[in-house]
Design an enzyme around this catalytic site. Structure first.
Site, PDB file in Angstrom:
ATOM      1  N   TYR A   1      -2.097  -0.944  10.110  1.00  0.00           N
ATOM      2  CA  TYR A   1      -2.105  -1.387   8.715  1.00  0.00           C
ATOM      3  C   TYR A   1      -0.826  -0.919   8.011  1.00  0.00           C
ATOM      4  O   TYR A   1      -0.169  -1.698   7.312  1.00  0.00           O
ATOM      5  CB  TYR A   1      -3.336  -0.831   8.000  1.00  0.00           C
TER       6      TYR A   1
ATOM      7  N   SER B   1       0.859  -1.193   0.000  1.00  0.00           N
ATOM      8  CA  SER B   1       0.000   0.000   0.000  1.00  0.00           C
ATOM      9  C   SER B   1       0.885   1.228   0.000  1.00  0.00           C
ATOM     10  O   SER B   1       2.056   1.173   0.420  1.00  0.00           O
ATOM     11  CB  SER B   1      -0.894  -0.003   1.245  1.00  0.00           C
TER      12      SER B   1
END
Length: 253
Positions: free
Chosen positions: A165, A152
């Site tokens: 995350y 990401s």
């Protein structure tokens, strides 16, 4: 990366996709099957995985197989048993797409509950590592194996509120780089894909006010997923690719 314009790019290959029951994982599994691959569908929801398997069969494609593994609870031994099950299905594994992950709650680092930190790390990092370790012997039987992790933009540059995350994706990038370096003298190539903002349920939970119509669908970002599993990417290792190059991180405008 014009691989998607061709056909049967993955004929006679067996590919494992984790998180294959929905979203990007489901679309990747269908894309690989359409290109001739035999797909092993991995995830925790057997009913959803069976539906993907049935969709592949209904399209007249190479039959897929379903393997259940709950990343939230799987131990290293569970992953070894999973790999043994894969070995009963195929003599060689040509590629693995690690797509399974969870978002957790977006909140300041100081407020993250320890249990949530542990859960996100368990799914996104620990089980992903254990499964990779267990599957490496099978991958190395292939003449041109490909191992792909999902990253990401917040795993490259930290962003406030994305603590658990983001840290898990920073670690994923590191794991990819280390494996690529350790296997640079073999046929195994190891890379990451950053999907970017995509129309999925995880994305909706992160940006509930976003207009999803402004996001690309999973099908629209498949070229890079196909590229990294096909011969077009032979020799490419240790890279972190963007499925949507040039896209600005954050909510769609």
């Amino acid at each position: 990366m014009n691989a998607q314009q061709q056909s049967n790019l993955l004929k006679n290959r067996t590919l494992l996709v984790t998180g294959a029951s929905d979203g990007i994982g489901r679309e990747a599994a269908l894309t690989y099957a359409r290109q001739g691959a035999r797909v092993l569908l991995a995830g925790r929801n057997r009913q959803k995985l069976n539906q993907v398997r049935d969709d592949i069969a209904a399209a007249g494609l190479t039959p897929a197989a379903v393997l259940v593994l709950d990343f939230a609870t799987a131990s290293a031994e569970d992953c070894r048993q999973f790999a043994a099950e894969v070995a009963t299905l195929t003599p060689q594994l040509d590629g693995v797409l690690h797509n399974a992950s969870i978002l957790g709650t977006l909140q300041p680092m100081a407020e993250i509950p320890p249990a949530e930190w542990s859960q996100v790390m368990k799914v996104n990092l620990d089980t992903t590592f254990f499964l990779t370790q267990a599957l490496l012997p099978l991958l190395l039987t292939s003449p041109a194996p490909s191992l792909v992790f999902t990253t990401s933009s917040v795993g490259r540059e930290g962003r406030a509120g994305w603590g658990t995350y983001a840290v898990s994706k920073f670690a994923t990038e590191g794991m990819m780089q280390i494996l690529a370096a350790e296997y640079k003298d073999t046929a195994l190539r190891v890379n990451c894909i950053n999907p970017g903002g995509t129309r999925t349920s995880m994305r909706a939970s992160a940006f509930p006010e976003e207009n999803a119509a402004r996001l690309k669908t999973p099908a629209e970002i498949m070229p890079i997923y196909l590229y990294l599993m096909s011969d077009e990417s032979l020799g490419k290792t240790g890279h972190s690719f963007d499925a949507q190059p040039g896209r600005k991180a954050g909510p769609a405008e």
